[in-house]
Design a protein around this motif. Structure first.
Motif, PDB file in Angstrom:
ATOM      1  N   ARG A   1       0.824  -1.204   0.000  1.00  0.00           N
ATOM      2  CA  ARG A   1       0.000   0.000   0.000  1.00  0.00           C
ATOM      3  C   ARG A   1       0.861   1.258   0.000  1.00  0.00           C
ATOM      4  O   ARG A   1       0.538   2.261  -0.656  1.00  0.00           O
ATOM      5  CB  ARG A   1      -0.927  -0.019   1.200  1.00  0.00           C
ATOM      6  N   MET A   2       1.955   1.221   0.740  1.00  0.00           N
ATOM      7  CA  MET A   2       2.850   2.369   0.749  1.00  0.00           C
ATOM      8  C   MET A   2       3.468   2.591  -0.632  1.00  0.00           C
ATOM      9  O   MET A   2       3.605   3.739  -1.087  1.00  0.00           O
ATOM     10  CB  MET A   2       3.950   2.160   1.793  1.00  0.00           C
ATOM     11  N   MET A   3       3.842   1.550  -1.299  1.00  0.00           N
ATOM     12  CA  MET A   3       4.439   1.687  -2.618  1.00  0.00           C
ATOM     13  C   MET A   3       3.418   2.190  -3.632  1.00  0.00           C
ATOM     14  O   MET A   3       3.751   2.964  -4.536  1.00  0.00           O
ATOM     15  CB  MET A   3       5.035   0.352  -3.054  1.00  0.00           C
ATOM     16  N   TRP A   4       2.157   1.744  -3.505  1.00  0.00           N
ATOM     17  CA  TRP A   4       1.115   2.273  -4.377  1.00  0.00           C
ATOM     18  C   TRP A   4       0.885   3.752  -4.096  1.00  0.00           C
ATOM     19  O   TRP A   4       0.685   4.552  -5.021  1.00  0.00           O
ATOM     20  CB  TRP A   4      -0.201   1.508  -4.161  1.00  0.00           C
ATOM     21  N   ALA A   5       0.894   4.144  -2.821  1.00  0.00           N
ATOM     22  CA  ALA A   5       0.660   5.544  -2.466  1.00  0.00           C
ATOM     23  C   ALA A   5       1.793   6.443  -2.925  1.00  0.00           C
ATOM     24  O   ALA A   5       1.615   7.652  -3.066  1.00  0.00           O
ATOM     25  CB  ALA A   5       0.478   5.662  -0.951  1.00  0.00           C
ATOM     26  N   ASP A   6       2.956   5.904  -3.169  1.00  0.00           N
ATOM     27  CA  ASP A   6       4.119   6.687  -3.565  1.00  0.00           C
ATOM     28  C   ASP A   6       4.221   6.873  -5.073  1.00  0.00           C
ATOM     29  O   ASP A   6       5.066   7.620  -5.554  1.00  0.00           O
ATOM     30  CB  ASP A   6       5.384   5.999  -3.048  1.00  0.00           C
TER      31      ASP A   6
END
Length: 917
Positions: free
Chosen positions: A660-665
């Motif tokens: 999720r963090m990588m998608w948000a970035d």
């Protein structure tokens, strides 16, 4: 109250909690002895192997009637509903049952040569199993010696018709054979009779053995008669135990024929046509049985009394008076107490014992022991738990516990019986032991047994592995079930697995010559394998069923192609077609060179009809609104940890949080590549047909990609009026590794193949996992590596709220590793989190304390007190409860709290979470 013995038989063993006719427990075990039989791994011997004894090939693929119409129609637009309606006009079609019916009978029969240590094995042989094959086996030096013909193959004799043999039955003639072995020189004698039945005809043979020397015997079969039934199929045929030359044949119509071979033996014609006598049996209007099927027939205690079984009723036919007398032995309606009568039917029948009074009868759910002297009252009942058990046979316990070292359990062995029930097609067999009440001699109970003639079930049923070379532990069974599920719908797993098609048990005299005396006894089994092998194996009596067979357990694997396939000598005549799938990106990711694959693809851009087309402006606006609601604004900065942790509504692993963090970035430009609608997609070509792609719809509620919980899209491979084309936002249509690689390439990443070697996607993923684990551990005030491996739950304390930029309120989380994962090896190296840890460590939000126990609250917040996990309801239709709902809630909470109190692991987890929060 009825206190007679009959009422006890109404309660089946294994179907009620405490059956009155069950002898079980430590006290009875010492009297009855061991009643489970396990194969000995080291005793498997391949006696004979040849393609000539392979079963005939089954038609593959076997499609259902509606599926056949759907796939074979020239008009590919034929809907499934139309094909089903056309197929319904022709009535029910059971392709699976038709194939399984060819393998429901025992394909192997044994006949002992009287007065010697030799016996003959009979089985179907030939390309279409249209010949009777046989081998002569003898015991020499505690081993089985096999005698074959001059070509090294099995002895065979043809049926005269090119039809598959479905069943073989032998009938010994002991007196005439004994004179042969007593005399010397070259001679021959009849030792028995054999009948081989196909779908429409019966062939009768005389079994002879010629003695050519002191220890040289040659078996032979001579056909003495044939009967063809042109209008009706043969259901069953059996020999008379009273008059060896007589046999009875049951047809599919319910007609019975009696054949006496004495007239055929006197004629000199080769393979004459036998003229049997049709028995004048009236079924009182039951001949038009509808869907009910005739099963089998057997001789009872008198040469003119027959037992005839149908799927709904079993008859006693007394041929002595004229006209004959037909009465009922058992009806399927009587099983309604412990079985669903609507779907229940009888499946198999066998004679139990040599007196002809007792019969074993199996239905879909129950196994019954019946006495012809007590019609409509079962002597014993079991709940067998098997799937369509079409094979049944009864053995004396002394035959299975032969060669005992002492006579401790001799009385039980001589008086006990064993029923083997199962299915060759499903490879499931169970053993049911029964006998009279046995008590230690000299006791009052032993004296009472002189007057009590009832049969009792001896212990509960046990499984018997006829194959003997496969493990039935839980792990191996799960692997086998997964292998079965992976097969196409039109292929049966029996076409992939080596199964037993027939077996025979060597009598106790010869079995004693094959092995040393055993403490608990045992028997030797000869079996016919579907791969064209004839094997023998020793079975030993045991107190408990075997759990794991070591060698088969080590070699357990997926199903292989070794069963029920015909071996062709000629070359393959049909054209071969292969389908190739382009998995370049997947292969590049698995080999850590995804960047290299993307670079090569960039050098050869796609040229097509939509090369210069851009996104639809309306779709672009919808996409931006969705992304803004998720917190993906164009002017947003790099995402903080709070953005990701705020989205955690269910227990999530470190792996999921890092994703999720990588998608948000990801920048907004690349997120637009990840989401689209169906109007933007090109149809792909599959089997010369244009097929639309299918993706999941993006949810309306704010969530972070990749949206682990959502409903599937409502569409099909062909758009129609019922399923119109939609403009829903779907995705991700590109995987995260590809988007990350494109981002790196766009930001000035590797510009050449040399620079692109070695994927940076995996390195970034590991870095993100380390970051999530480090932040969680720091907020809990603990070391990331030590806390995880101790299996403890730690809290993300709310005193670190200032480090969460943008967080409005303090949120409580728990970092937890389930105890089920604590047995694994350590997989951390320094501060780096390996893949095993990121999957086994969970983070979840706990409920707010102000809602716990607040009985004045009538909303969904009441559920927060049920468990430490924070619950969130999507599209909840009820926002507040009334008094009726609150009363039901309190009752459910009371039951749930009782379960929580009885679950030690849950109590331990709750105590840890309270201490840490």
């Amino acid at each position: 109250m009825n206190l007679s013995e009959e009422w006890k038989s109404l309660f089946p063993i294994s179907a009620v909690f405490k059956s009155p006719l069950l002898l079980s427990g430590p006290s009875t075990r010492t009297i009855l002895g061991p009643l489970a039989f396990n194969p000995l791994e080291s005793t498997i011997i391949c006696l004979f192997s040849s393609p000539s004894i392979l079963p005939p090939s089954t038609p593959l693929p076997r499609l259902s009637f509606p599926r056949f119409f759907l796939t074979s129609s020239v008009d590919s637009s034929l809907p499934p509903s139309t094909s089903s309606s056309i197929a319904s006009v022709f009535g029910p079609h059971h392709f699976q049952d038709d194939v399984a019916s060819n393998f429901q009978d025992n394909r192997l029969q044994l006949l002992r040569c009287p007065g010697t240590n030799k016996f003959i094995v009979f089985f179907p042989a030939g390309d279409n199993s249209n010949q009777v094959g046989f081998l002569l086996l003898s015991v020499k030096n505690s081993c089985l010696d096999v005698r074959v013909d001059d070509n090294g193959e099995a002895f065979t004799v043809g049926c005269g018709f090119n039809q598959q043999i479905l069943r073989i039955s032998v009938n010994p003639v002991v007196d005439s054979g004994s004179a042969l072995w007593a005399s010397g020189g070259n001679s021959s004698g009849t030792i028995g009779y054999l009948l081989a039945s196909t779908m429409y005809c019966i062939h009768w043979y005389v079994i002879e053995v010629r003695e050519l020397g002191p220890d040289l015997h040659i078996p032979s079969l001579t056909c003495i008669g044939t009967k063809v039934f042109k209008t009706c199929c043969v259901v069953h045929a059996c020999w008379s135990p009273h008059i060896p030359e007589e046999s009875v044949v049951l047809l599919e119509s319910g007609a019975l024929f009696l054949f006496d071979l004495e007239s055929c033996l006197k004629t000199d014609n080769l393979n004459p046509l036998c003229k049997g006598t049709r028995l004048k049996v009236s079924w009182d209007g039951s001949n038009n049985s509808g869907d009910h099927k005739w099963l089998s027939c057997e001789f009872s205690w008198h040469p003119r009394i027959l037992i005839v079984a149908r799927s709904d009723v079993v008859f006693i036919v007394d041929l002595r008076p004229d006209p004959c007398n037909v009465s009922l032995l058992m009806k399927v309606e009587m099983l309604g107490m412990f079985a669903s009568v609507e779907n229940e039917q009888f499946l198999s029948l066998a004679k139990a014992g040599s007196d002809g009074f007792y019969f074993a009868l199996a239905s879909d759910s129950l196994l019954l022991l019946c006495d012809v002297r007590k019609p409509l009252i079962p002597v014993l009942q079991w709940g067998h738990g098997l799937s369509k058990p079409c094979y049944i046979n009864v053995f004396r316990l002394s035959d299975l516990r032969s060669n005992l070292r002492d006579d401790m359990h001799k009385k039980a062995s001589e008086s006990g019986f064993c029923i083997i029930l199962g299915s060759f097609w499903n490879s499931e067999f169970n053993l049911f032991c029964y006998g009279p009440l046995i008590a230690p001699s000299g006791t009052i109970v032993s004296e009472a047994t002189e007057f009590c003639k009832s049969f009792y079930a001896w212990e509960r049923p046990s499984e018997i592995l006829l194959s003997g070379n496969e493990c039935h532990c839980g792990s191996c069974l799960v692997k086998e079930e997964f292998s079965k599920d992976a097969l196409p719908v039109w292929m049966d797993w029996q076409c992939k697995k080596e199964v037993v098609l027939g077996f025979g048990i060597i009598d106790n005299v010869l079995s004693a010559l094959l092995s040393a005396p055993d403490e608990l006894g045992g028997f030797t089994l000869v079996r016919l394998i579907s791969s064209g092998k004839l094997e023998s194996q020793r079975y030993s009596a045991s107190w408990d069923s075997i759990k794991i067979l070591e060698e088969p357990h080590k070699n357990s694997s997926k199903l292989e192609d070794n069963l029920l396939f015909y071996i062709f000598d000629e070359e393959y005549k049909f054209p071969r077609k292969f389908k190739h799938l382009q998995l370049d990106y997947l292969n590049g990711y698995l080999n850590c060179d995804l960047d290299e694959v993307l670079v090569s693809k960039m050098k050869n851009p796609c040229t097509g009809a939509r090369e210069n087309e851009s996104f639809n402006p309306e779709f672009h606006e919808i996409l931006c609104k969705k992304l803004n609601s998720f917190g993906f604004g164009r002017l947003r900065s790099s995402p903080e940890v709070a953005v990701v942790f705020k989205d955690i509504s269910l227990p999530s692993s470190i792996h999921e949080v890092a994703l999720r963090m990588m998608w948000a970035d990801l920048p907004i430009e690349f997120l637009q590549l990840a989401f689209s609608n169906y109007s933007e997609f090109l149809e792909v070509l599959v089997d010369r047909k244009r097929v639309s792609l299918d993706f999941l719809v993006v949810p309306d509620l704010p969530q972070l990609p990749p949206f682990f919980l959502r409903t599937p899209s409502c569409r099909s491979n062909k758009w129609s009026q019922k399923v119109p084309r939609t403009d829903d936002l779907v995705g991700p249509v590109l995987s995260l590794p590809i988007l990350l690689a494109l981002r790196d390439f766009h930001n000035g990443g590797p510009n050449s193949e040399e620079e692109s070697r070695g994927s940076s996607v995996e390195a970034e993923f590991r870095l993100r996992c380390d970051e999530v684990m480090q932040v969680a551990s720091e907020m809990a005030g603990s070391d990331p590596s030590s806390e995880i491996h101790e299996g403890r739950a730690v809290s993300l304390a709310d005193d670190r709220e200032e480090t969460w930029a943008g967080s409005q309120t303090a949120k409580k989380f728990i970092l937890h590793r389930p105890l089920a994962f604590s047995c694994g090896a350590e997989h951390t190296k320094g501060q780096s989190v390996y893949k095993e840890e990121v999957l086994r460590t969970l983070i979840f939000k706990v409920a707010e304390e102000e809602h716990a126990g607040n009985l004045e609250t009538f909303g969904l917040e009441l559920f927060d007190s049920l468990c430490p996990v924070k619950l969130r309801f999507d599209d909840a239709s009820v926002s507040n409860f009334e008094l009726k709902e609150l009363k039901a809630y309190k009752l459910l909470k009371k039951q749930f709290s009782k379960w929580q109190g009885d679950f030690n692991l849950y109590e331990e987890f709750c105590s840890r979470s309270k201490q840490q929060t």
